[in-house]
Design an enzyme around this catalytic site. Structure first.
Site, mmCIF file in Angstrom:
data_model
loop_
_atom_site.group_PDB
_atom_site.id
_atom_site.type_symbol
_atom_site.label_atom_id
_atom_site.label_comp_id
_atom_site.label_asym_id
_atom_site.label_seq_id
_atom_site.Cartn_x
_atom_site.Cartn_y
_atom_site.Cartn_z
ATOM 1 N N ARG A 235 18.953 -45.103 8.798
ATOM 2 C CA ARG A 235 17.644 -45.531 9.587
ATOM 3 C C ARG A 235 16.652 -46.423 8.774
ATOM 4 O O ARG A 235 16.580 -46.426 7.397
ATOM 5 C CB ARG A 235 16.719 -44.295 9.773
ATOM 6 C CG ARG A 235 17.202 -43.244 10.711
ATOM 7 C CD ARG A 235 16.891 -43.935 12.087
ATOM 8 N NE ARG A 235 16.975 -43.168 13.265
ATOM 9 C CZ ARG A 235 18.095 -42.863 13.893
ATOM 10 N NH1 ARG A 235 18.995 -43.468 13.622
ATOM 11 N NH2 ARG A 235 18.089 -41.902 14.902
ATOM 12 N N GLU A 264 14.003 -51.686 16.525
ATOM 13 C CA GLU A 264 15.233 -52.087 17.106
ATOM 14 C C GLU A 264 15.423 -53.631 17.422
ATOM 15 O O GLU A 264 14.354 -54.223 17.836
ATOM 16 C CB GLU A 264 15.553 -51.317 18.671
ATOM 17 C CG GLU A 264 15.775 -49.881 18.224
ATOM 18 C CD GLU A 264 17.018 -49.412 17.492
ATOM 19 O OE1 GLU A 264 18.011 -50.164 17.931
ATOM 20 O OE2 GLU A 264 17.053 -48.791 16.561
ATOM 21 N N HIS A 284 22.406 -52.868 14.552
ATOM 22 C CA HIS A 284 22.271 -51.344 14.641
ATOM 23 C C HIS A 284 23.696 -51.123 15.614
ATOM 24 O O HIS A 284 23.613 -50.616 16.808
ATOM 25 C CB HIS A 284 21.196 -51.089 15.287
ATOM 26 C CG HIS A 284 21.013 -49.799 15.478
ATOM 27 N ND1 HIS A 284 19.819 -48.731 16.075
ATOM 28 C CD2 HIS A 284 21.800 -48.573 14.814
ATOM 29 C CE1 HIS A 284 20.024 -47.562 15.624
ATOM 30 N NE2 HIS A 284 21.193 -47.496 15.093
#
Length: 317
Positions: A235, A264, A284
């Site tokens: 994360r 994001e 990601h």
């Protein structure tokens, strides 16, 4: 029961319907939205009459949850659930489950891909080769013989340890509890400070919560060797990424492989890590292999089946 898939799950609609077939055959209805939306009013419209909600990693705010007055369950197609307003879900007696374990092989593989990418200078040498250049001036280093420090030895961190041992690495780790199987394989547990001081490579596999947010700060970064590498496929907010970019640009550490950020993707152009030295960045993708997406969908709908049977699994709250 009406089941609503609020956003794409990385699996074709036909495949998703096939996975959900046992539920459909029992008379439950399935509505699949194939486009993401960040519009709160649109999200409220989508959820207003649903009983079971399926989401991936888009934020699910409390006001959207409140708009679903008949909602009984949220099946999260993700391991982490920090993007869900759990307080509101709990307040409204809504069960929340996750898809633990679906992405373990994918994340482990990308973790080592990032390590090798940095040690072997894969990204810059790709460009150099296309321009007719050679390896001159670029370092080539091995995983073998290096010390890998792992923060978090759950399923993913534990498998990272096993692969590292197969590469011939020494493995040290920090975790709240010690895994006896890993210790028997040669993993040595120590304090977080000692992991940072001792490791040639540190890789993060912690969950994001109030205790881990920003835990890898300038103090810990300053403990790393100048030749050390930091990997994060867990994360983004676990690291103070401004401090990390500063350490990279000042060459206080050797490099970094980052798959997760403070937001994001797409990443804003002024985000410090975008211009940090010797850094391999991916948007990601660690969890997102084709195989993992199918596994994830399977877990999501199995969670729903178990909930409807009165025997819920993978329960967060």
């Amino acid at each position: 029961m009406k089941i609503t898939v609020l956003e794409p799950l990385g699996v074709e609609k036909e495949k998703l319907e096939e996975i959900a077939r046992p539920l459909i055959e029992k008379g439950h209805t399935l509505e699949i939205f194939e486009e993401k939306s960040t519009d709160i009013e649109e999200l409220k419209r989508r959820v207003k009459d649903t009983n079971i909600l399926v989401i991936a990693n888009s934020p699910l705010k409390g006001e959207v949850i409140k708009a679903a007055s008949d909602l009984e369950m949220i099946s999260v197609a993700f391991t982490g659930v920090d993007h869900v307003d759990l307080d509101i879900a709990k307040e409204n007696d809504i069960l929340v489950s996750n898809a633990a374990g679906y992405s373990t092989p994918a994340v482990v593989e990308l973790t080592f891909g990032l390590m090798i990418g940095i040690l072997r200078n894969v990204v810059p040498l790709h460009k150099v080769t296309r321009e007719g250049g050679t390896m001159e001036g670029f370092r080539q280093r091995e995983l073998h013989g290096r010390t890998l420090g792992i923060l978090g030895t759950g399923d993913i961190g534990g498998d990272v340890a096993k692969v590292a041992i197969a590469f011939g690495m020494k493995v040290i780790a920090f975790n709240r509890s010690e895994n006896e199987e890993l210790k028997n394989l040669g993993v040595e547990y120590m304090s977080m400070e000692d992991v940072f001081k001792t490791s040639d490579i540190v890789t993060i596999h912690l969950p994001l919560n109030d205790k881990t947010r920003g835990i890898v700060d300038q103090r810990y970064l300053n403990m790393l060797k100048k030749d050390a590498i930091l990997i994060n496929a867990a994360r983004g907010p676990i690291i103070d990424n401004n401090a990390l970019a500063k350490a990279l640009n000042e060459e206080k550490i050797s490099g970094s492989g980052i798959d997760v950020f403070d937001m994001e993707p797409p990443i804003p152009s002024d985000y410090p890590l975008l211009n940090a030295k010797n850094t391999v960045l991916t948007p990601h993708i660690a969890y997102a292999s084709e195989e993992a997406m199918v596994r994830r969908a399977g877990i999501v709908f199995k969670n729903i089946e178990k909930f409807l049977e009165g025997n819920p699994q993978n329960v967060i709250i």
